[in-house]
Motif scaffolding. Sequence first.
Motif, mmCIF file in Angstrom:
data_model
loop_
_atom_site.group_PDB
_atom_site.id
_atom_site.type_symbol
_atom_site.label_atom_id
_atom_site.label_comp_id
_atom_site.label_asym_id
_atom_site.label_seq_id
_atom_site.Cartn_x
_atom_site.Cartn_y
_atom_site.Cartn_z
ATOM 1 N N THR A 194 31.965 0.979 0.082
ATOM 2 C CA THR A 194 30.965 0.872 -0.979
ATOM 3 C C THR A 194 31.402 1.735 -2.150
ATOM 4 O O THR A 194 32.001 2.795 -1.964
ATOM 5 C CB THR A 194 29.564 1.319 -0.509
ATOM 6 O OG1 THR A 194 29.579 2.728 -0.249
ATOM 7 C CG2 THR A 194 29.141 0.573 0.739
ATOM 8 N N GLU A 213 19.648 4.388 -3.574
ATOM 9 C CA GLU A 213 19.533 5.181 -4.795
ATOM 10 C C GLU A 213 19.754 6.634 -4.410
ATOM 11 O O GLU A 213 18.926 7.257 -3.757
ATOM 12 C CB GLU A 213 18.150 4.995 -5.429
ATOM 13 C CG GLU A 213 17.920 3.590 -5.972
ATOM 14 C CD GLU A 213 18.774 3.305 -7.204
ATOM 15 O OE1 GLU A 213 19.286 4.264 -7.816
ATOM 16 O OE2 GLU A 213 18.935 2.127 -7.544
ATOM 17 N N GLU A 235 25.770 -5.269 -7.708
ATOM 18 C CA GLU A 235 24.701 -4.778 -8.577
ATOM 19 C C GLU A 235 25.305 -4.431 -9.928
ATOM 20 O O GLU A 235 26.175 -3.554 -10.017
ATOM 21 C CB GLU A 235 24.016 -3.552 -7.971
ATOM 22 C CG GLU A 235 23.417 -3.789 -6.600
ATOM 23 C CD GLU A 235 22.801 -2.531 -6.027
ATOM 24 O OE1 GLU A 235 22.028 -1.871 -6.758
ATOM 25 O OE2 GLU A 235 23.102 -2.192 -4.868
ATOM 26 N N SER A 256 30.059 -3.598 -0.831
ATOM 27 C CA SER A 256 28.955 -3.432 -1.783
ATOM 28 C C SER A 256 29.481 -2.694 -3.009
ATOM 29 O O SER A 256 30.198 -1.700 -2.887
ATOM 30 C CB SER A 256 27.795 -2.652 -1.161
ATOM 31 O OG SER A 256 27.207 -3.376 -0.095
ATOM 32 N N HIS A 314 30.145 7.520 -4.655
ATOM 33 C CA HIS A 314 29.183 7.347 -5.739
ATOM 34 C C HIS A 314 29.505 8.346 -6.828
ATOM 35 O O HIS A 314 29.455 9.554 -6.591
ATOM 36 C CB HIS A 314 27.749 7.571 -5.244
ATOM 37 C CG HIS A 314 27.234 6.462 -4.395
ATOM 38 N ND1 HIS A 314 25.990 5.896 -4.592
ATOM 39 C CD2 HIS A 314 27.778 5.794 -3.364
ATOM 40 C CE1 HIS A 314 25.804 4.938 -3.698
ATOM 41 N NE2 HIS A 314 26.878 4.872 -2.939
ATOM 42 N N CYS A 336 27.473 -7.724 -1.708
ATOM 43 C CA CYS A 336 26.391 -7.320 -2.600
ATOM 44 C C CYS A 336 26.983 -6.782 -3.895
ATOM 45 O O CYS A 336 27.846 -5.904 -3.867
ATOM 46 C CB CYS A 336 25.505 -6.259 -1.940
ATOM 47 S SG CYS A 336 24.121 -5.715 -2.978
ATOM 48 N N ASN A 371 24.500 -3.264 -13.945
ATOM 49 C CA ASN A 371 23.518 -2.620 -14.805
ATOM 50 C C ASN A 371 24.018 -2.655 -16.243
ATOM 51 O O ASN A 371 24.514 -1.665 -16.776
ATOM 52 C CB ASN A 371 23.285 -1.174 -14.356
ATOM 53 C CG ASN A 371 22.711 -1.090 -12.967
ATOM 54 O OD1 ASN A 371 21.508 -1.012 -12.779
ATOM 55 N ND2 ASN A 371 23.575 -1.112 -11.968
ATOM 56 N N ARG A 391 28.339 -1.359 -7.125
ATOM 57 C CA ARG A 391 27.375 -1.167 -8.197
ATOM 58 C C ARG A 391 28.113 -0.637 -9.424
ATOM 59 O O ARG A 391 28.826 0.364 -9.342
ATOM 60 C CB ARG A 391 26.279 -0.185 -7.786
ATOM 61 C CG ARG A 391 25.283 0.103 -8.926
ATOM 62 C CD ARG A 391 24.388 1.288 -8.592
ATOM 63 N NE ARG A 391 23.462 0.942 -7.539
ATOM 64 C CZ ARG A 391 23.035 1.798 -6.615
ATOM 65 N NH1 ARG A 391 23.500 3.033 -6.603
ATOM 66 N NH2 ARG A 391 22.173 1.426 -5.696
ATOM 67 N N TYR A 440 27.699 0.448 -13.571
ATOM 68 C CA TYR A 440 26.881 0.757 -14.740
ATOM 69 C C TYR A 440 27.754 0.622 -15.982
ATOM 70 O O TYR A 440 28.895 1.084 -15.995
ATOM 71 C CB TYR A 440 26.332 2.185 -14.664
ATOM 72 C CG TYR A 440 25.352 2.423 -13.549
ATOM 73 C CD1 TYR A 440 23.993 2.207 -13.735
ATOM 74 C CD2 TYR A 440 25.791 2.873 -12.307
ATOM 75 C CE1 TYR A 440 23.090 2.441 -12.707
ATOM 76 C CE2 TYR A 440 24.894 3.100 -11.274
ATOM 77 C CZ TYR A 440 23.543 2.887 -11.485
ATOM 78 O OH TYR A 440 22.655 3.110 -10.462
ATOM 79 N N SER A 455 19.942 -4.878 -12.643
ATOM 80 C CA SER A 455 18.870 -3.889 -12.592
ATOM 81 C C SER A 455 18.314 -3.523 -13.947
ATOM 82 O O SER A 455 17.160 -3.112 -14.052
ATOM 83 C CB SER A 455 19.369 -2.615 -11.891
ATOM 84 O OG SER A 455 19.705 -2.895 -10.551
ATOM 85 N N SER A 501 30.212 2.955 -6.361
ATOM 86 C CA SER A 501 29.242 2.969 -7.445
ATOM 87 C C SER A 501 29.745 3.909 -8.531
ATOM 88 O O SER A 501 30.010 5.080 -8.251
ATOM 89 C CB SER A 501 27.867 3.425 -6.938
ATOM 90 O OG SER A 501 26.956 3.574 -8.012
ATOM 91 N N MET A 521 22.057 -3.789 -0.639
ATOM 92 C CA MET A 521 21.961 -2.926 -1.814
ATOM 93 C C MET A 521 22.272 -1.478 -1.447
ATOM 94 O O MET A 521 21.905 -0.993 -0.377
ATOM 95 C CB MET A 521 20.565 -3.016 -2.432
ATOM 96 C CG MET A 521 20.266 -4.327 -3.117
ATOM 97 S SD MET A 521 18.634 -4.333 -3.919
ATOM 98 C CE MET A 521 18.851 -3.032 -5.146
#
Length: 412
Positions: free
Chosen positions: A216, A400, A265, A240, A192, A263, A267, A242, A244, A289, A218, A397
């Motif tokens: 995963t 956070e 996500e 997964s 992350h 998954c 943003n 994510r 941004y 999101s 992010s 998901m």
Amino acid sequence: MSAAISKDNISAGQDAASPSKPSLIPAPIVPNSERHLDASLWEPNRRYSPIDRLSLDALSLMFEICGQNDWKDAVRISEVSRVWRQCVLSTPRAWTFITLVSLRRRAYPDIRPYLPLSSPLPLHISTSGAVLEMTQLDGECHRLHCLRVDEFDDETVKRENWEFSTLQTLIVDGISPFIITEARFPRLQHFHCNDEIIPHADLQGQNIDSFPKLNTLSFCTDDDSIWIQILQHCRESLVSLRLYEGNSDESIVCDVTLPRLECLELNPEILSNWRISLKTPRLRTYVESTRWATTENSRAVHGDLETVENIRLVGGPYPHLPRDVRSLQISIRSNEDMEFVSHCLENNVYPRLHSIELEEDRSGDNPLKYGLSQFRLPNNPQVQVSIVTLFRVLPGMLAEVYDTVPCDNMRS
């Protein structure tokens, strides 16, 4: 002889009856008297106090939960009683989540006396400073499973010769991707980055062939194409993802196939600049999101939704939903959003749909403030419609992340 005995007896009797000496007859105990509460009630029932009623297993589990919240709680708990102190000292998991925070320019707390209490279990460490503040972990880095750090400097890691042989989760604010190698992080699965991934100037031109194959991921997009290279490198392992939207250049286009992704996500901020085209043949959960701005050229952010079962959307334009969608989460901001919900409930368009969550927007004029009845939503007993202030977490998901979390809880 009998006279002497009689005289002695008389003397003893007179002494016993004398007011100058205490009486041998005990005074009657008054049950309701406050002065007798400690003696008559507390002492005989001390073994039934709440502290002693809990089993050691229950206490140990409670201490583990407290330790995940704040490792200093274990220190405070040890002061409650002797039993609690012995229990928390013999509960290693209560000491495996440690946060190093420097408050008001004070030095970081000395955690070295507490590290042996968690041995040999894996450590979850979070620090609000740079990786330099991890000097207290000398000799213990091989036990790190989760690390949250603000700054991660390659020179510091090389100088201290730290080993991250068991680290599974790395959470940073900013980092060069060339620092993260399979040789240094052989078991890294979750990465992350709370900011953009920007390579250092002295590392320009290098490739990311040694980057770990993550489970995963992010991070924020940026003007550099390095984040696209990371996606390409991890395309076979990602489950997964994510993303941004950062300060992306409109000329950069991301076109990647992620065959194992379950998954996704996204943003986005300004849809016209979001140049991402992902192919996701096994996608089950899709989340948008944020939606800060829309333009006349707005389009659906992600189009490959044929296999999706769980969807969260924030405003239009709405994509064409797959027929097998089961759960739907919508942030209601306009009548257009309510009309979309009505469409989903009409004529059993989506036969497997069983749940619709409507998030209430507390700012401005919100259609939900006037009630759902005026929109004449179709009555579909097979679908549960609920108004929530916070969406439930959909399958797959990413957590956070504000601090360290157990590696097995990175995905819901």
